[in-house]
Design a protein around this motif. Sequence first.
Motif, short mmCIF file in Angstrom:
data_model
loop_
_atom_site.label_atom_id
_atom_site.label_comp_id
_atom_site.label_asym_id
_atom_site.label_seq_id
_atom_site.Cartn_x
_atom_site.Cartn_y
_atom_site.Cartn_z
N ASN A 1 0.86 -1.19 0.00
CA ASN A 1 0.00 0.00 0.00
C ASN A 1 0.89 1.23 0.00
N GLN A 2 0.86 1.96 -1.12
CA GLN A 2 1.62 3.21 -1.25
C GLN A 2 0.80 4.14 -2.14
N PRO A 3 0.47 5.35 -1.67
CA PRO A 3 -0.45 6.22 -2.40
C PRO A 3 -0.06 6.49 -3.85
N ARG A 4 1.22 6.47 -4.16
CA ARG A 4 1.63 6.77 -5.52
C ARG A 4 1.53 5.55 -6.43
N ILE A 5 1.39 4.39 -5.84
CA ILE A 5 1.19 3.17 -6.63
C ILE A 5 -0.29 2.90 -6.81
N ALA A 6 -1.03 2.96 -5.71
CA ALA A 6 -2.49 2.76 -5.76
C ALA A 6 -3.09 3.34 -4.49
N ASN A 7 -4.40 3.60 -4.53
CA ASN A 7 -5.08 4.18 -3.38
C ASN A 7 -5.63 3.13 -2.43
N ASN A 8 -5.34 1.87 -2.70
CA ASN A 8 -5.87 0.79 -1.89
C ASN A 8 -4.79 -0.28 -1.76
N ASP A 9 -5.11 -1.29 -0.95
CA ASP A 9 -4.17 -2.41 -0.78
C ASP A 9 -4.06 -3.21 -2.07
N ILE A 10 -2.84 -3.55 -2.42
CA ILE A 10 -2.58 -4.45 -3.54
C ILE A 10 -2.02 -5.75 -2.96
N ILE A 11 -2.62 -6.87 -3.33
CA ILE A 11 -2.20 -8.16 -2.79
C ILE A 11 -1.68 -9.04 -3.92
N ILE A 12 -0.42 -9.42 -3.79
CA ILE A 12 0.21 -10.33 -4.74
C ILE A 12 0.21 -11.71 -4.10
N GLN A 13 -0.63 -12.59 -4.59
CA GLN A 13 -0.81 -13.88 -3.93
C GLN A 13 0.43 -14.76 -4.04
N SER A 14 1.02 -14.79 -5.21
CA SER A 14 2.19 -15.64 -5.41
C SER A 14 3.05 -15.06 -6.52
N ALA A 15 4.32 -14.82 -6.22
CA ALA A 15 5.24 -14.29 -7.21
C ALA A 15 6.60 -14.94 -7.02
#
Length: 722
Positions: A284-298
């Motif tokens: 979660n970073q305001p300049r990346i997105a305004n909400n939580d981003i969840i990467i399930q598997s990378a």
Amino acid sequence: MRIPKINIPKKYLKIGAWVLGVFLIVGIALGAVAYSKREAILKKMVAKAIAKADKDYGLEVKIGSAGFTGLSTVKMTNISVVPKERDTLSNIGQLSVSVRLFPLLFGNVKLSEVTLNDGFVSVVLKDSTTNIDFLLKRKKKDSTETKGKSNLAEIANNILNQVLYKIPNDMDVKNMVFKFNDHDTAQLSFATTAVIDDGDLKSTIEVNNGESKWHIDGYVNPGSKKLSFTAYADGKKLELPYLNNKLHAKVSFDTLQTELKSAGYSSGDYKISGSWSVKNMLLNQPRIANNDIIIQSAKLEADVLVGENYIALDSTSTAYLRDASIHPYIKYTLGKNKIYELKLNAEEQDAQAVLNAFPQGLFESLEGLKVQGKIKYNLNFYLDTAIPDSVKFNSTLTPVDFKIIQWGKTNLQKINNSFVYTPYEYGKPMRDITIGPSNPNFTPLSAISNNFKNAVLTAEDPSFFTHNGFVEESIRKSIAVNFKEKKFKRGGSTISMQLVKNVYLSRQKTLARKAEEILIVWLIEHNHLVSKQRMLEVYFNIMELGQNIYGIGEASRYYFGKQPADLTIGDGLFLASIVPKPKAAMYKFMANGSLKPYMFNYFRFMGNIMARRGLTPSDTSGYGFYNVRLREGLRQYLAPDTAVIDTTAFDDDSDTPPVIMQDESKNLFDRIFGGRAKKDTASNKQIKSGDTTTKTRKQLRQERREQRRKEKELEELRKGNN
């Protein structure tokens, strides 16, 4: 087969035995002498190391006691390291170190066993200094003795070997605390216990006095250059509150794993092979997105190549997001000029698997979208900083039997029918505008003058009817211009992209929004979800063309008192000129309602382009420049001809929604993605004195008050006309 018996004369056996015996006796004697002198040698080496640390790095090192406890084990107590005029860096109660004898014969110090009890390492940032800035100091003799170019491959080999040689086969660390103090505003502490038993690693880290407990497990085999570590936390995600407090970013994950598989020279390059993977990572970073981003598997299976003057992530590497994969190639070359290279190659794969692989929360409007078929992707980027105009860029997303079978959160065909458009300014909705026949200001494409259509298309997107949403040449030129200017000066948006970001997306300047914009444009254009004619019609009816003026219907009546069908070539060129900075429109007119002289060059330049393309007759008098007249009812609100207006205060030249005005920003990152919300100061910055030497401050204030009064009356008049 029978091996023949070899008979060696007895006298040669006796000679050999005598020689071996002599060497053995000499070795024992030398060993005995060295053993008896080892304490003195150790003290001499310790004193030399302390003196070197003080001379070269300004470190005050103290050791309470140091001595041998075995054949190759040195035990030290009460060790402290204090940089001059800085906070204490380290203090260790007890440290025992054993080295391997065989590597020592060749000048290599390889640790075999380490025991450490009760210590700390504390990094302190205070004002503009730290207690580790000695690491950045380079001895003068190093710079004078170094000749020729550094070989990055050799440097990488040496650094990795030094690191691996310092990892012991056996280790026992108890109560070792790592502290970090950032200007007394943010602090971190890691109380660590760690054990390496014949290569097996077990470590427990207590964060911030029990705030959370981390574990790092794995194995180490420095001799074969193989390492593997897995990090996780007890009963919760592994996260660092420091990032949230200091950088306004939240990063957490269930598990993080890294592995070094091999390292060594290959065809002259130094090759490091390894992998990095993460499970359920939250960002979660305001300049990346305004909400939580969840990467399930990378996961990244990586081959890193280090050459004489470059470092690269080789194309044999593979990045995985769930069931989707892509092969990246990244290369950075040093020299008189730097060279950046990036290639991405995603082989043909299931389109739904790719869509499912996108992190949750990244593309909100596409959540729930169902597709069938396959896609493949290729990107090629090359920039030589010595010749930025020669930058190469091409990007291709190729569908194979691709089809949309179910809409997600947003119906991408909604603009084919009447819909409500809500423009935003400074994050706040202005008013609802119906894009359809029920709105008296809505103008069908057929009822809009070709003079306006051709002027806007020439200025904004000449190849609109032939491209598929993107113009690579425009993007390539934007990259070159922005690199040379060292700021985000030119965007590469097409009308398709401007339409999508205004109709379908939020106005937040984030990486996620930009990526979503690109994807939606591709979906609309490649699947022919909306015709080009309808896209242009909607664009002309939502575009901002002044302060709270939206669409060609409002604009043509507001500025000229005309219907959109009656706009002349001059009217069209004027309206095209204000698209990048619509709020500055009124300041292009003189008090009598005619255009200011500096606009003539724009009319002549754009008019000549249109004439060469057969869009308008040639005109040596300025393509209607002298015939453009502001509606008489608005002329009383114009600024005095003597006032010089800073039009850069109104809008942003960058690739952002036209309703957003540019805020001041500190760096390129802020220019692209936006900084913190700022107070609307446009009305206070609109007028600047053209001659501050002849006008007093009181006169300037009076002019500004008068201008604000006229603007208020202008807005009331506009509302009355609507």
